[in-house]
Design a protein around this motif. Structure first.
Motif, mmCIF file in Angstrom:
data_model
loop_
_atom_site.group_PDB
_atom_site.id
_atom_site.type_symbol
_atom_site.label_atom_id
_atom_site.label_comp_id
_atom_site.label_asym_id
_atom_site.label_seq_id
_atom_site.Cartn_x
_atom_site.Cartn_y
_atom_site.Cartn_z
ATOM 1 N N MET A 1 1.233 -0.032 -2.935
ATOM 2 C CA MET A 1 0.847 -1.274 -2.309
ATOM 3 C C MET A 1 1.345 -2.439 -3.141
ATOM 4 S SD MET A 1 -3.030 -0.735 -1.181
ATOM 5 C CE MET A 1 -3.507 0.475 -0.007
ATOM 6 N N ASN A 2 2.157 -3.272 -2.558
ATOM 7 C CA ASN A 2 2.675 -4.438 -3.265
ATOM 8 C C ASN A 2 1.814 -5.671 -3.013
ATOM 9 O OD1 ASN A 2 4.777 -2.892 -4.204
ATOM 10 N ND2 ASN A 2 6.074 -3.355 -2.461
ATOM 11 N N ARG A 4 -1.632 -7.741 -2.285
ATOM 12 C CA ARG A 4 -3.061 -7.624 -2.577
ATOM 13 C C ARG A 4 -3.835 -7.705 -1.269
ATOM 14 N NH1 ARG A 4 -4.952 -11.336 -7.445
ATOM 15 N NH2 ARG A 4 -6.542 -9.731 -7.651
ATOM 16 N N ALA A 14 -8.508 1.127 2.374
ATOM 17 C CA ALA A 14 -7.430 1.552 1.483
ATOM 18 C C ALA A 14 -7.938 2.545 0.432
ATOM 19 C CB ALA A 14 -6.798 0.340 0.805
ATOM 20 N N GLU A 18 -6.480 6.278 0.028
ATOM 21 C CA GLU A 18 -5.977 6.822 -1.242
ATOM 22 C C GLU A 18 -6.713 8.101 -1.636
ATOM 23 O OE1 GLU A 18 -3.375 5.989 -3.269
ATOM 24 O OE2 GLU A 18 -2.808 4.500 -1.777
ATOM 25 N N SER A 86 -6.043 4.412 -11.126
ATOM 26 C CA SER A 86 -4.687 4.515 -10.597
ATOM 27 C C SER A 86 -3.812 3.474 -11.289
ATOM 28 C CB SER A 86 -4.654 4.262 -9.087
ATOM 29 O OG SER A 86 -3.304 4.149 -8.653
ATOM 30 N N LEU A 89 -1.745 1.337 -8.705
ATOM 31 C CA LEU A 89 -2.498 0.315 -7.978
ATOM 32 C C LEU A 89 -3.222 -0.649 -8.913
ATOM 33 C CD1 LEU A 89 -4.149 2.634 -5.299
ATOM 34 C CD2 LEU A 89 -2.250 1.038 -4.939
ATOM 35 N N SER A 90 -3.402 -0.246 -10.159
ATOM 36 C CA SER A 90 -4.262 -0.965 -11.118
ATOM 37 C C SER A 90 -5.685 -1.055 -10.584
ATOM 38 C CB SER A 90 -3.714 -2.350 -11.445
ATOM 39 O OG SER A 90 -2.510 -2.242 -12.167
ATOM 40 N N TRP A 91 -6.142 0.043 -9.977
ATOM 41 C CA TRP A 91 -7.485 0.127 -9.428
ATOM 42 C C TRP A 91 -8.286 1.171 -10.187
ATOM 43 C CZ3 TRP A 91 -7.022 0.639 -3.386
ATOM 44 C CH2 TRP A 91 -6.484 -0.540 -2.847
ATOM 45 N N GLU A 163 -10.031 -4.118 -9.461
ATOM 46 C CA GLU A 163 -8.585 -4.302 -9.485
ATOM 47 C C GLU A 163 -8.246 -5.162 -10.699
ATOM 48 O OE1 GLU A 163 -5.263 -5.800 -6.365
ATOM 49 O OE2 GLU A 163 -6.768 -7.296 -6.941
ATOM 50 N N HIS A 165 -5.371 -7.326 -12.282
ATOM 51 C CA HIS A 165 -4.162 -7.965 -11.765
ATOM 52 C C HIS A 165 -3.840 -9.204 -12.591
ATOM 53 C CE1 HIS A 165 -1.433 -9.853 -8.835
ATOM 54 N NE2 HIS A 165 -1.323 -8.645 -8.297
#
Length: 184
Positions: A1-2, A4, A14, A18, A86, A89-91, A163, A165
């Motif tokens: 996912m690019n 946000r 989402a 995932e 992840s 995703l930085s999640w 997230e 970011h």
């Protein structure tokens, strides 16, 4: 996912997408979360493998040896936390779950029938319980007369999404009270 995601509904959708992907993709980082349970007065954590995800029912399934320490822990305190990260995703997900165990019913027997002839079956056929000290030269053991396969069902009670970011971290909670943004 690019891009946000902007809405809580899109984020929750989402997340479950995932989670569903991690079952088919063995390289997905969420496939092997850390499960934390309570062992008496202290926390105990270990990596587990997610085997099935049911987004509609909000259930995650994990296979285990019924003699494992986590089984005793969840029978005494049926709550746990699954933590996943992840990098792509930085999640981060922290899933607070209610845990239940199935050792002999249809949920366990039907899944055991699918894996019993695979190499993974050996994990549940050992005559020794997980964590048993091994002798320098393992003694021969009689064949196992049964399997020790069990299914842990983790029912989502709350999902804490974070997230990380460069444009600002975001965090949301999804639970019985609904979905809401919270301070990261």
């Amino acid at each position: 996912m690019n891009d946000r995601l902007d809405s809580l509904a899109a984020i929750e959708e989402a997340v479950w997408h995932e989670l569903g992907q991690c079952i088919a993709d063995k390289a997905h980082p969420w496939r092997t979360p850390v499960l934390a349970t309570i062992d008496g007065q202290r926390a105990d954590a270990r990596t587990v493998v997610l085997r099935e995800v049911d987004a509609r029912q909000k259930h995650l399934l994990i296979y285990t040896d019924e003699r494992a320490g986590k089984v005793h822990q969840l029978l005494n305190h049926p709550h746990g936390t699954l933590v996943m990260w992840s990098p792509a995703l930085s999640w981060q997900l922290r899933c607070r779950v209610r845990l239940s165990l199935e050792m002999s019913g249809l949920a366990a027997s039907s899944r055991w029938a699918r894996i019993r002839l695979s190499p993974a079956a050996q994990d549940y056929l050992s005559p020794l319980p997980p964590g048993t000290p091994l002798q320098p030269v393992p003694p021969s053991h009689p064949p196992v007369a049964r399997d020790y396969f069990a299914v842990i069902e983790a029912t989502m009670e709350s999902l804490d999404w974070l997230e990380l970011h460069r444009d600002g971290h975001r965090r949301a909670i999804f639970d019985g009270q609904g979905a809401r943004w919270v301070q990261p």
